[in-house]
Write an enzyme that holds these catalytic residues in place. Structure first.
Site, PDB file in Angstrom:
ATOM      1  CG  ASP A  10      -9.320 -11.129 -17.930  1.00  0.00           C
ATOM      2  OD1 ASP A  10      -9.730 -10.090 -18.091  1.00  0.00           O
ATOM      3  OD2 ASP A  10      -9.958 -12.475 -17.332  1.00  0.00           O
ATOM      4  CG  ASN A  24     -24.263 -18.913  -9.893  1.00  0.00           C
ATOM      5  OD1 ASN A  24     -24.535 -19.961  -9.814  1.00  0.00           O
ATOM      6  ND2 ASN A  24     -24.081 -17.622 -10.183  1.00  0.00           N
ATOM      7  CG  ASP A  34     -19.974 -17.747 -13.381  1.00  0.00           C
ATOM      8  OD1 ASP A  34     -21.129 -17.879 -13.189  1.00  0.00           O
ATOM      9  OD2 ASP A  34     -20.126 -18.139 -14.134  1.00  0.00           O
TER      10      ASP A  34
HETATM   11  N1  APR Z   1      -9.458 -13.111 -13.829  1.00  0.00           N
HETATM   12  C1  APR Z   1      -9.048 -13.614 -12.730  1.00  0.00           C
HETATM   13  N2  APR Z   1      -9.181 -13.349 -11.001  1.00  0.00           N
HETATM   14  C2  APR Z   1     -10.962 -11.907 -11.412  1.00  0.00           C
HETATM   15  C3  APR Z   1     -11.224 -11.945 -12.704  1.00  0.00           C
HETATM   16  C4  APR Z   1     -10.750 -12.597 -14.004  1.00  0.00           C
HETATM   17  N3  APR Z   1     -11.075 -11.842 -15.110  1.00  0.00           N
HETATM   18  N4  APR Z   1     -12.875 -11.663 -11.906  1.00  0.00           N
HETATM   19  C5  APR Z   1     -12.830 -11.403 -10.167  1.00  0.00           C
HETATM   20  N5  APR Z   1     -11.472 -12.118 -10.439  1.00  0.00           N
HETATM   21  C6  APR Z   1     -11.181 -12.534  -8.973  1.00  0.00           C
HETATM   22  C7  APR Z   1     -12.049 -11.881  -7.588  1.00  0.00           C
HETATM   23  O1  APR Z   1     -11.060 -10.602  -7.692  1.00  0.00           O
HETATM   24  C8  APR Z   1     -11.780 -12.523  -7.030  1.00  0.00           C
HETATM   25  O2  APR Z   1     -10.502 -12.205  -6.188  1.00  0.00           O
HETATM   26  O3  APR Z   1     -11.549 -13.524  -8.407  1.00  0.00           O
HETATM   27  C9  APR Z   1     -12.002 -14.000  -7.387  1.00  0.00           C
HETATM   28  C10 APR Z   1     -13.199 -14.916  -7.149  1.00  0.00           C
HETATM   29  O4  APR Z   1     -14.018 -13.744  -7.265  1.00  0.00           O
HETATM   30  P1  APR Z   1     -15.986 -13.808  -7.323  1.00  0.00           P
HETATM   31  O5  APR Z   1     -15.902 -13.694  -9.102  1.00  0.00           O
HETATM   32  O6  APR Z   1     -16.230 -13.000  -7.281  1.00  0.00           O
HETATM   33  O7  APR Z   1     -16.244 -14.799  -6.907  1.00  0.00           O
HETATM   34  P2  APR Z   1     -16.439 -15.660  -5.656  1.00  0.00           P
HETATM   35  O8  APR Z   1     -16.002 -14.934  -4.849  1.00  0.00           O
HETATM   36  O9  APR Z   1     -16.249 -17.088  -5.542  1.00  0.00           O
HETATM   37  O10 APR Z   1     -17.798 -15.558  -5.727  1.00  0.00           O
HETATM   38  C11 APR Z   1     -18.842 -16.214  -6.794  1.00  0.00           C
HETATM   39  O11 APR Z   1     -20.172 -14.554  -7.397  1.00  0.00           O
HETATM   40  O12 APR Z   1     -19.762 -14.499  -9.092  1.00  0.00           O
HETATM   41  C12 APR Z   1     -20.419 -14.613  -9.184  1.00  0.00           C
HETATM   42  O13 APR Z   1     -21.915 -16.350 -10.732  1.00  0.00           O
HETATM   43  C13 APR Z   1     -20.979 -15.914  -9.423  1.00  0.00           C
HETATM   44  O14 APR Z   1     -22.598 -16.587  -7.306  1.00  0.00           O
HETATM   45  C14 APR Z   1     -20.724 -16.833  -8.480  1.00  0.00           C
HETATM   46  C15 APR Z   1     -19.855 -15.623  -7.151  1.00  0.00           C
END
Ligand code: APR
Length: 169
Positions: A10, A24, A34
């Site tokens: 995490d 975003n 995020d």
């Molecule tokens: N720690 C590490 N990695 C994580 C965690 C965490 N706590 N939570 C999620 N992930 C991973 C996901 O499994 C994925 O592999 O982070 C990677 C990126 O996924 P997202 O968080 O969905 O980000 P992204 O694909 O860049 O999309 C960004 O999603 O959450 C919204 O506000 C954000 O609109 C933006 C979009």
């Protein structure tokens, strides 16, 4: 050239100087990593994001840009927020994913961060294929000047993502 590390875990629990948020353009939070950062980091992070929106980033953060805030209650010292490109089969947006990593490294180095941890940017909600994102992320960090850092770490949230990064490392 700082060593590149992979960790399954995490991102919000990483005891590093800077963690990179897959944000975003609004900078006002969302789901995925995020959402986890804001939920666990507490309101100070959003407060600083709001201040950025009220100031230099009035129109939000452009894809590929990076900007730092406090990490609030998280073990990290700073959060470097960057906006990954949304995957498109019709248009090659790879250069924007390169920019996310380059600009996040530069912002973290400018703060004096000595350690930094990235998630797999764009591979969740933004649907970028893991293998391709891993290739771009690792090659960009490898090609960058990372002499300011003790290490650069990728923190993968599941085994599939970990394996995709391990395959290109
Ligand atoms: N720690 C590490 N990695 C994580 C965690 C965490 N706590 N939570 C999620 N992930 C991973 C996901 O499994 C994925 O592999 O982070 C990677 C990126 O996924 P997202 O968080 O969905 O980000 P992204 O694909 O860049 O999309 C960004 O999603 O959450 C919204 O506000 C954000 O609109 C933006 C979009």
């Amino acid at each position: 050239m700082a060593p590149l590390e992979l960790t399954l875990g995490d991102l919000t629990e990483q005891p590093v100087d800077a963690i990179v948020n897959a944000a975003n353009s609004s900078l006002l939070g969302g789901g995925g990593v995020d959402g986890a950062i804001h939920r666990k980091g507490g309101p100070e992070i959003l407060a600083e994001c709001r201040a950025l929106r009220a100031g230099h980033y009035g129109k939000g953060l452009r894809t590929g840009q990076a900007v730092a805030t406090t990490a609030g209650r998280l073990p990290a010292r700073w959060v470097v927020h960057t906006v990954g490109p949304v995957w498109s089969a019709a248009e090659d947006r790879s250069s924007l994913l390169v920019d996310c990593h380059r600009n996040s490294l530069a912002v973290a180095a400018s703060l004096g961060a000595r350690t930094i941890a990235f998630p797999a940017i764009s591979t969740g909600v933004y649907q970028w294929p893991l293998e391709d994102a891993a290739r771009i992320a690792v090659s960009t960090v490898r090609d960058a000047d990372t002499s300011a850092f003790e290490f650069v770490r990728f923190v993968l949230f599941d085994q599939r993502a970990y394996d995709a990064f391990a395959a290109v490392l």
